[in-house]
Scaffold this motif. Structure first.
Motif, PDB file in Angstrom:
ATOM      1  N   PRO A  26       1.241  -0.818  -0.414  1.00 27.84           N
ATOM      2  CA  PRO A  26      -0.047   0.230   0.393  1.00 27.84           C
ATOM      3  C   PRO A  26       1.014   0.773  -0.035  1.00 27.84           C
ATOM      4  N   ILE A  27       0.487   2.216  -0.648  1.00 23.73           N
ATOM      5  CA  ILE A  27       1.009   3.514  -0.918  1.00 23.73           C
ATOM      6  C   ILE A  27       0.318   4.864   0.396  1.00 23.73           C
ATOM      7  N   LEU A  28       1.099   5.853   1.107  1.00 21.39           N
ATOM      8  CA  LEU A  28       0.879   6.647   2.211  1.00 21.39           C
ATOM      9  C   LEU A  28       0.274   5.932   3.601  1.00 21.39           C
ATOM     10  N   PRO A  39      -0.765  11.057  10.454  1.00 20.77           N
ATOM     11  CA  PRO A  39      -0.176   9.713  10.696  1.00 20.77           C
ATOM     12  C   PRO A  39       0.113   8.910   9.147  1.00 20.77           C
ATOM     13  N   SER A  40      -1.134   9.233   8.235  1.00 21.31           N
ATOM     14  CA  SER A  40      -0.885   8.086   7.664  1.00 21.31           C
ATOM     15  C   SER A  40      -1.767   9.006   6.477  1.00 21.31           C
ATOM     16  N   GLY A  41      -1.895   8.904   4.830  1.00 22.83           N
ATOM     17  CA  GLY A  41      -2.610   9.271   3.845  1.00 22.83           C
ATOM     18  C   GLY A  41      -3.748   8.476   4.233  1.00 22.83           C
ATOM     19  N   ALA A  42      -5.317   9.810   3.960  1.00 23.96           N
ATOM     20  CA  ALA A  42      -6.062   8.990   3.644  1.00 23.96           C
ATOM     21  C   ALA A  42      -7.376   9.586   3.150  1.00 23.96           C
ATOM     22  N   HIS A  43      -8.527   8.459   2.202  1.00 26.13           N
ATOM     23  CA  HIS A  43      -9.359   9.289   1.308  1.00 26.13           C
ATOM     24  C   HIS A  43      -8.935  10.018   0.386  1.00 26.13           C
ATOM     25  N   GLY A  44      -7.798   8.668  -0.131  1.00 24.90           N
ATOM     26  CA  GLY A  44      -7.104   9.482  -2.201  1.00 24.90           C
ATOM     27  C   GLY A  44      -8.138   9.235  -2.530  1.00 24.90           C
TER      28      GLY A  44
END
Length: 92
Positions: A26-28, A39-44
């Motif tokens: 996975p990314i982000l 804390p991480s990437g979300a809802h991209g």
């Protein structure tokens, strides 16, 4: 295609838009070195312009994880726990 895993974004590939294969990594997944990128990437989402793809996503700076926010003494979420920051990342 990307899906929100609440711990980064799952990435899928398809040659025919009918059969999808989930990519291994996975990314982000975690914070980056960019300010407020925790804390991480979300809802991209992905936008393709020419031969470049851009991932637009948001974060919850101030939280240890997207799904865990701490209430204050009055039973409300303090500003630091409910704010979000919108980001983009060039990809491909």
């Amino acid at each position: 295609m990307m899906t929100d895993q609440w711990a980064g974004m799952g990435v899928y590939h398809s040659d025919d838009l009918e059969k999808w294969e989930k990519q291994a990594n996975p990314i982000l997944v975690g914070p980056s070195n960019r300010p407020e990128d925790t804390p991480s990437g979300a809802h991209g989402d992905v936008v393709v312009v020419g031969d470049q793809a851009y991932i637009f996503y948001f974060t919850h700076p101030g939280r240890k994880s997207h799904s865990k926010a701490t209430l204050d003494a009055d039973g409300k979420y303090p500003y630091a726990e409910k704010r979000s920051s919108y980001k983009w990342l060039s990809w491909l």
